[in-house]
Scaffold this motif. Sequence first.
Motif, mmCIF file in Angstrom:
data_model
loop_
_atom_site.group_PDB
_atom_site.id
_atom_site.type_symbol
_atom_site.label_atom_id
_atom_site.label_comp_id
_atom_site.label_asym_id
_atom_site.label_seq_id
_atom_site.Cartn_x
_atom_site.Cartn_y
_atom_site.Cartn_z
ATOM 1 N N SER A 26 0.744 -1.183 0.104
ATOM 2 C CA SER A 26 0.288 -0.047 0.118
ATOM 3 C C SER A 26 0.866 1.333 0.004
ATOM 4 N N ILE A 27 0.225 2.354 -0.322
ATOM 5 C CA ILE A 27 1.181 3.832 -0.078
ATOM 6 C C ILE A 27 0.301 4.550 0.889
ATOM 7 N N PRO A 28 0.648 4.341 2.115
ATOM 8 C CA PRO A 28 0.099 5.065 3.336
ATOM 9 C C PRO A 28 0.887 6.051 3.769
ATOM 10 N N LYS A 126 -10.101 -3.255 -0.409
ATOM 11 C CA LYS A 126 -10.324 -1.979 -0.855
ATOM 12 C C LYS A 126 -9.289 -1.487 -1.459
ATOM 13 N N LEU A 127 -9.294 -0.642 -2.414
ATOM 14 C CA LEU A 127 -8.304 -0.195 -3.188
ATOM 15 C C LEU A 127 -7.927 1.304 -2.488
ATOM 16 N N ALA A 128 -8.508 1.945 -1.714
ATOM 17 C CA ALA A 128 -8.234 3.072 -1.201
ATOM 18 C C ALA A 128 -8.898 3.316 0.206
ATOM 19 N N GLU A 129 -8.326 3.896 1.081
ATOM 20 C CA GLU A 129 -8.855 4.154 2.494
ATOM 21 C C GLU A 129 -8.490 5.525 2.913
ATOM 22 N N PHE A 130 -9.457 6.259 3.296
ATOM 23 C CA PHE A 130 -9.161 7.801 3.641
ATOM 24 C C PHE A 130 -9.823 7.823 5.008
ATOM 25 N N HIS A 131 -9.020 8.365 6.193
ATOM 26 C CA HIS A 131 -9.568 8.661 7.554
ATOM 27 C C HIS A 131 -9.052 10.097 7.754
ATOM 28 N N VAL A 132 -10.227 10.851 8.322
ATOM 29 C CA VAL A 132 -9.683 12.232 8.714
ATOM 30 C C VAL A 132 -10.032 12.282 10.146
ATOM 31 N N LEU A 133 -8.976 12.524 10.941
ATOM 32 C CA LEU A 133 -9.163 12.562 12.377
ATOM 33 C C LEU A 133 -8.890 13.892 13.045
ATOM 34 N N ARG A 134 -9.789 14.400 13.675
ATOM 35 C CA ARG A 134 -9.840 15.730 13.912
ATOM 36 C C ARG A 134 -9.381 15.857 15.467
ATOM 37 N N MET A 135 -8.688 16.884 15.746
ATOM 38 C CA MET A 135 -7.897 16.965 17.071
ATOM 39 C C MET A 135 -8.798 17.593 17.980
ATOM 40 N N LYS A 136 -8.387 17.356 19.277
ATOM 41 C CA LYS A 136 -9.426 17.985 20.495
ATOM 42 C C LYS A 136 -9.143 19.695 20.110
ATOM 43 N N ASP A 137 -10.397 20.036 20.551
ATOM 44 C CA ASP A 137 -10.744 21.479 20.385
ATOM 45 C C ASP A 137 -10.410 22.223 19.146
ATOM 46 N N ASN A 138 -10.672 21.142 18.028
ATOM 47 C CA ASN A 138 -10.620 21.482 16.666
ATOM 48 C C ASN A 138 -9.416 22.249 16.339
ATOM 49 N N SER A 139 -8.163 21.853 17.021
ATOM 50 C CA SER A 139 -6.866 22.163 17.012
ATOM 51 C C SER A 139 -6.245 21.951 15.960
ATOM 52 N N GLY A 140 -6.713 20.938 15.037
ATOM 53 C CA GLY A 140 -6.132 20.509 13.731
ATOM 54 C C GLY A 140 -6.678 19.376 13.183
ATOM 55 N N CYS A 142 -5.703 15.401 11.131
ATOM 56 C CA CYS A 142 -4.809 14.593 10.413
ATOM 57 C C CYS A 142 -5.546 13.759 9.357
ATOM 58 N N ILE A 143 -5.060 13.681 8.094
ATOM 59 C CA ILE A 143 -5.626 13.019 7.003
ATOM 60 C C ILE A 143 -4.722 11.881 6.697
ATOM 61 N N PHE A 144 -5.315 10.440 6.946
ATOM 62 C CA PHE A 144 -4.608 9.338 6.563
ATOM 63 C C PHE A 144 -5.019 8.871 5.288
ATOM 64 N N ALA A 145 -4.280 8.719 4.149
ATOM 65 C CA ALA A 145 -4.692 8.300 2.880
ATOM 66 C C ALA A 145 -3.833 7.160 2.759
ATOM 67 N N PHE A 160 -3.179 12.384 -7.216
ATOM 68 C CA PHE A 160 -4.464 12.162 -6.565
ATOM 69 C C PHE A 160 -4.656 13.210 -5.694
ATOM 70 N N MET A 161 -3.643 13.129 -4.695
ATOM 71 C CA MET A 161 -4.095 13.814 -3.407
ATOM 72 C C MET A 161 -3.991 15.321 -3.706
ATOM 73 N N LYS A 162 -3.373 15.839 -4.624
ATOM 74 C CA LYS A 162 -3.273 17.111 -5.024
ATOM 75 C C LYS A 162 -4.451 17.646 -5.635
ATOM 76 N N ARG A 163 -5.046 16.730 -6.418
ATOM 77 C CA ARG A 163 -6.288 17.061 -6.888
ATOM 78 C C ARG A 163 -7.414 17.233 -6.162
ATOM 79 N N TRP A 164 -7.567 16.188 -5.000
ATOM 80 C CA TRP A 164 -8.360 16.196 -3.857
ATOM 81 C C TRP A 164 -8.302 17.560 -3.291
ATOM 82 N N ALA A 165 -6.975 17.881 -2.800
ATOM 83 C CA ALA A 165 -6.798 19.299 -2.051
ATOM 84 C C ALA A 165 -7.159 20.238 -3.096
#
Length: 470
Positions: A26-28, A126-140, A142-145, A160-165
């Motif tokens: 994979s490319i994680p 799955k050929l792709a997995e994406f997880h967005v983890l939001r930090m405490k108090d909306n402080s930041g 993490c996008i795991f792709a 792909f990632m630049k296009r999504w961004a």
Amino acid sequence: MDSFIATLKPQTVYLDGFDDCPSILSIPFYLWYENTVPADVLKDALFKTLEEFPILAGQLKTGSDLRSYVVIDKNHLNIPEYTDSFCNVHFQTLKDANFDVSLLPVDYSLACKCPAPRGFPGNRLKLAEFHVLRMKDNSGMCIFASTSHTLFDGYAYCFFMKRWADISKFIMESQNPSSTAGFCVPEQEFVHGRAILQTAKEKDCDVLEPELCKLFSNSTVISRWIAWFSPELRGRIFRYMLSSPSIRNYYVSLSSSGLESLVQSIQPFVESDISYLSTNDVITALGTLLFAQALHKTGRLNEKAPFLTNIIVDIRPRVKRLSNANYVGNAALIKMVAIPLELLLEQSDPKVLAAVACKVRRAINGISERYCEQTGYLFNKYPGAYVDLDMQITAGQNAAVSTNHTRFNYYEMDFGSGVPELVRPAFLIFENDFVIMPTRSGVDGYELAFTMVPEVAKAMMEDEYWKYMY
């Protein structure tokens, strides 16, 4: 999601030998952001992006000829996994801990290091997995792709990632009435068809290393048997093989001043046929030298076997028809660089380091367009033989893998709230795997990510030459 599904057309995409070689991986990556983007924006942008990359919604299969292909069937779609959640860890806490993922509630990287079923409906891969983890108090956030390496290499992943961004940023701008930036998503045409790789006229292997040709032409029954397995079963096998509890990830900052000092020290010893040494050549040579000596100090070096540094090389700049195409498949080869043990075991000094760096540069200079064409011919002539190559790289006692990501545009991936604070490979698959990463604007030097047995890593980092890394 419904609008994305409506755009899908039933099709079968036949993959290339260049896709088979990294298919066990994979490319994680983790992308860390100090500011957040609304969940609906990220999700909408993702599915807009998938409209341009429909292959990620297909099912990976293996044919009776051992060749891989992807089926996109609207009645049996394999939609990428997407999750958006919160955690009770503040972004600053993670930043102070050098973004140690052990502080997170879930370590996605370990689960995704090899593409294999993980309890998804229908037990699908799955050929792709994406997880967005939001930090405490909306402080930041993490996008795991993670994407299957069967479909993408590092460059394609970044496309792909630049296009999504870009699409996410466009949605953010369009929703902000006070914005005057006028950001627009640049028009791009991506080349998915593998036919661009399959026009090679080379039928010989005269410029390839004899060892590589022999490895493919004499492929074992076991490798062809494993290649015949379904992608799901093959993924489970390699996940088990690569699940070593004894190896760890390390992330080390490399200073520009230290590297410049190192390059200057070896210049008087650069061999006459080498007109140029890149920073990557020097980092690769230094890592190889220190790693081999650390293996020797810890009794892990096989002194009867050659030492191989396997360098991952992108062929796009070397093949004319690929140089100006946004090709989003695999277009990388493995350059095996054999380095004599007697050289690696000499006392570390500028002369020895220069000799190793020259061998690295000489090998890279030898990757011509013809070399790339012949490699593709070899990959496609012997389907299934890639398993032997993968096993040699993953199990080789005297071997390291080196990849240069410094030209990748990770730090241009602005989803609408700014560029990443840090981008880092979530898990390096191979033992003794080295990845040279860029840093964001304003941060000096590079980051070296590597995996290693702690005993060997300790011996390597105690070497006096390691000081040039900082």
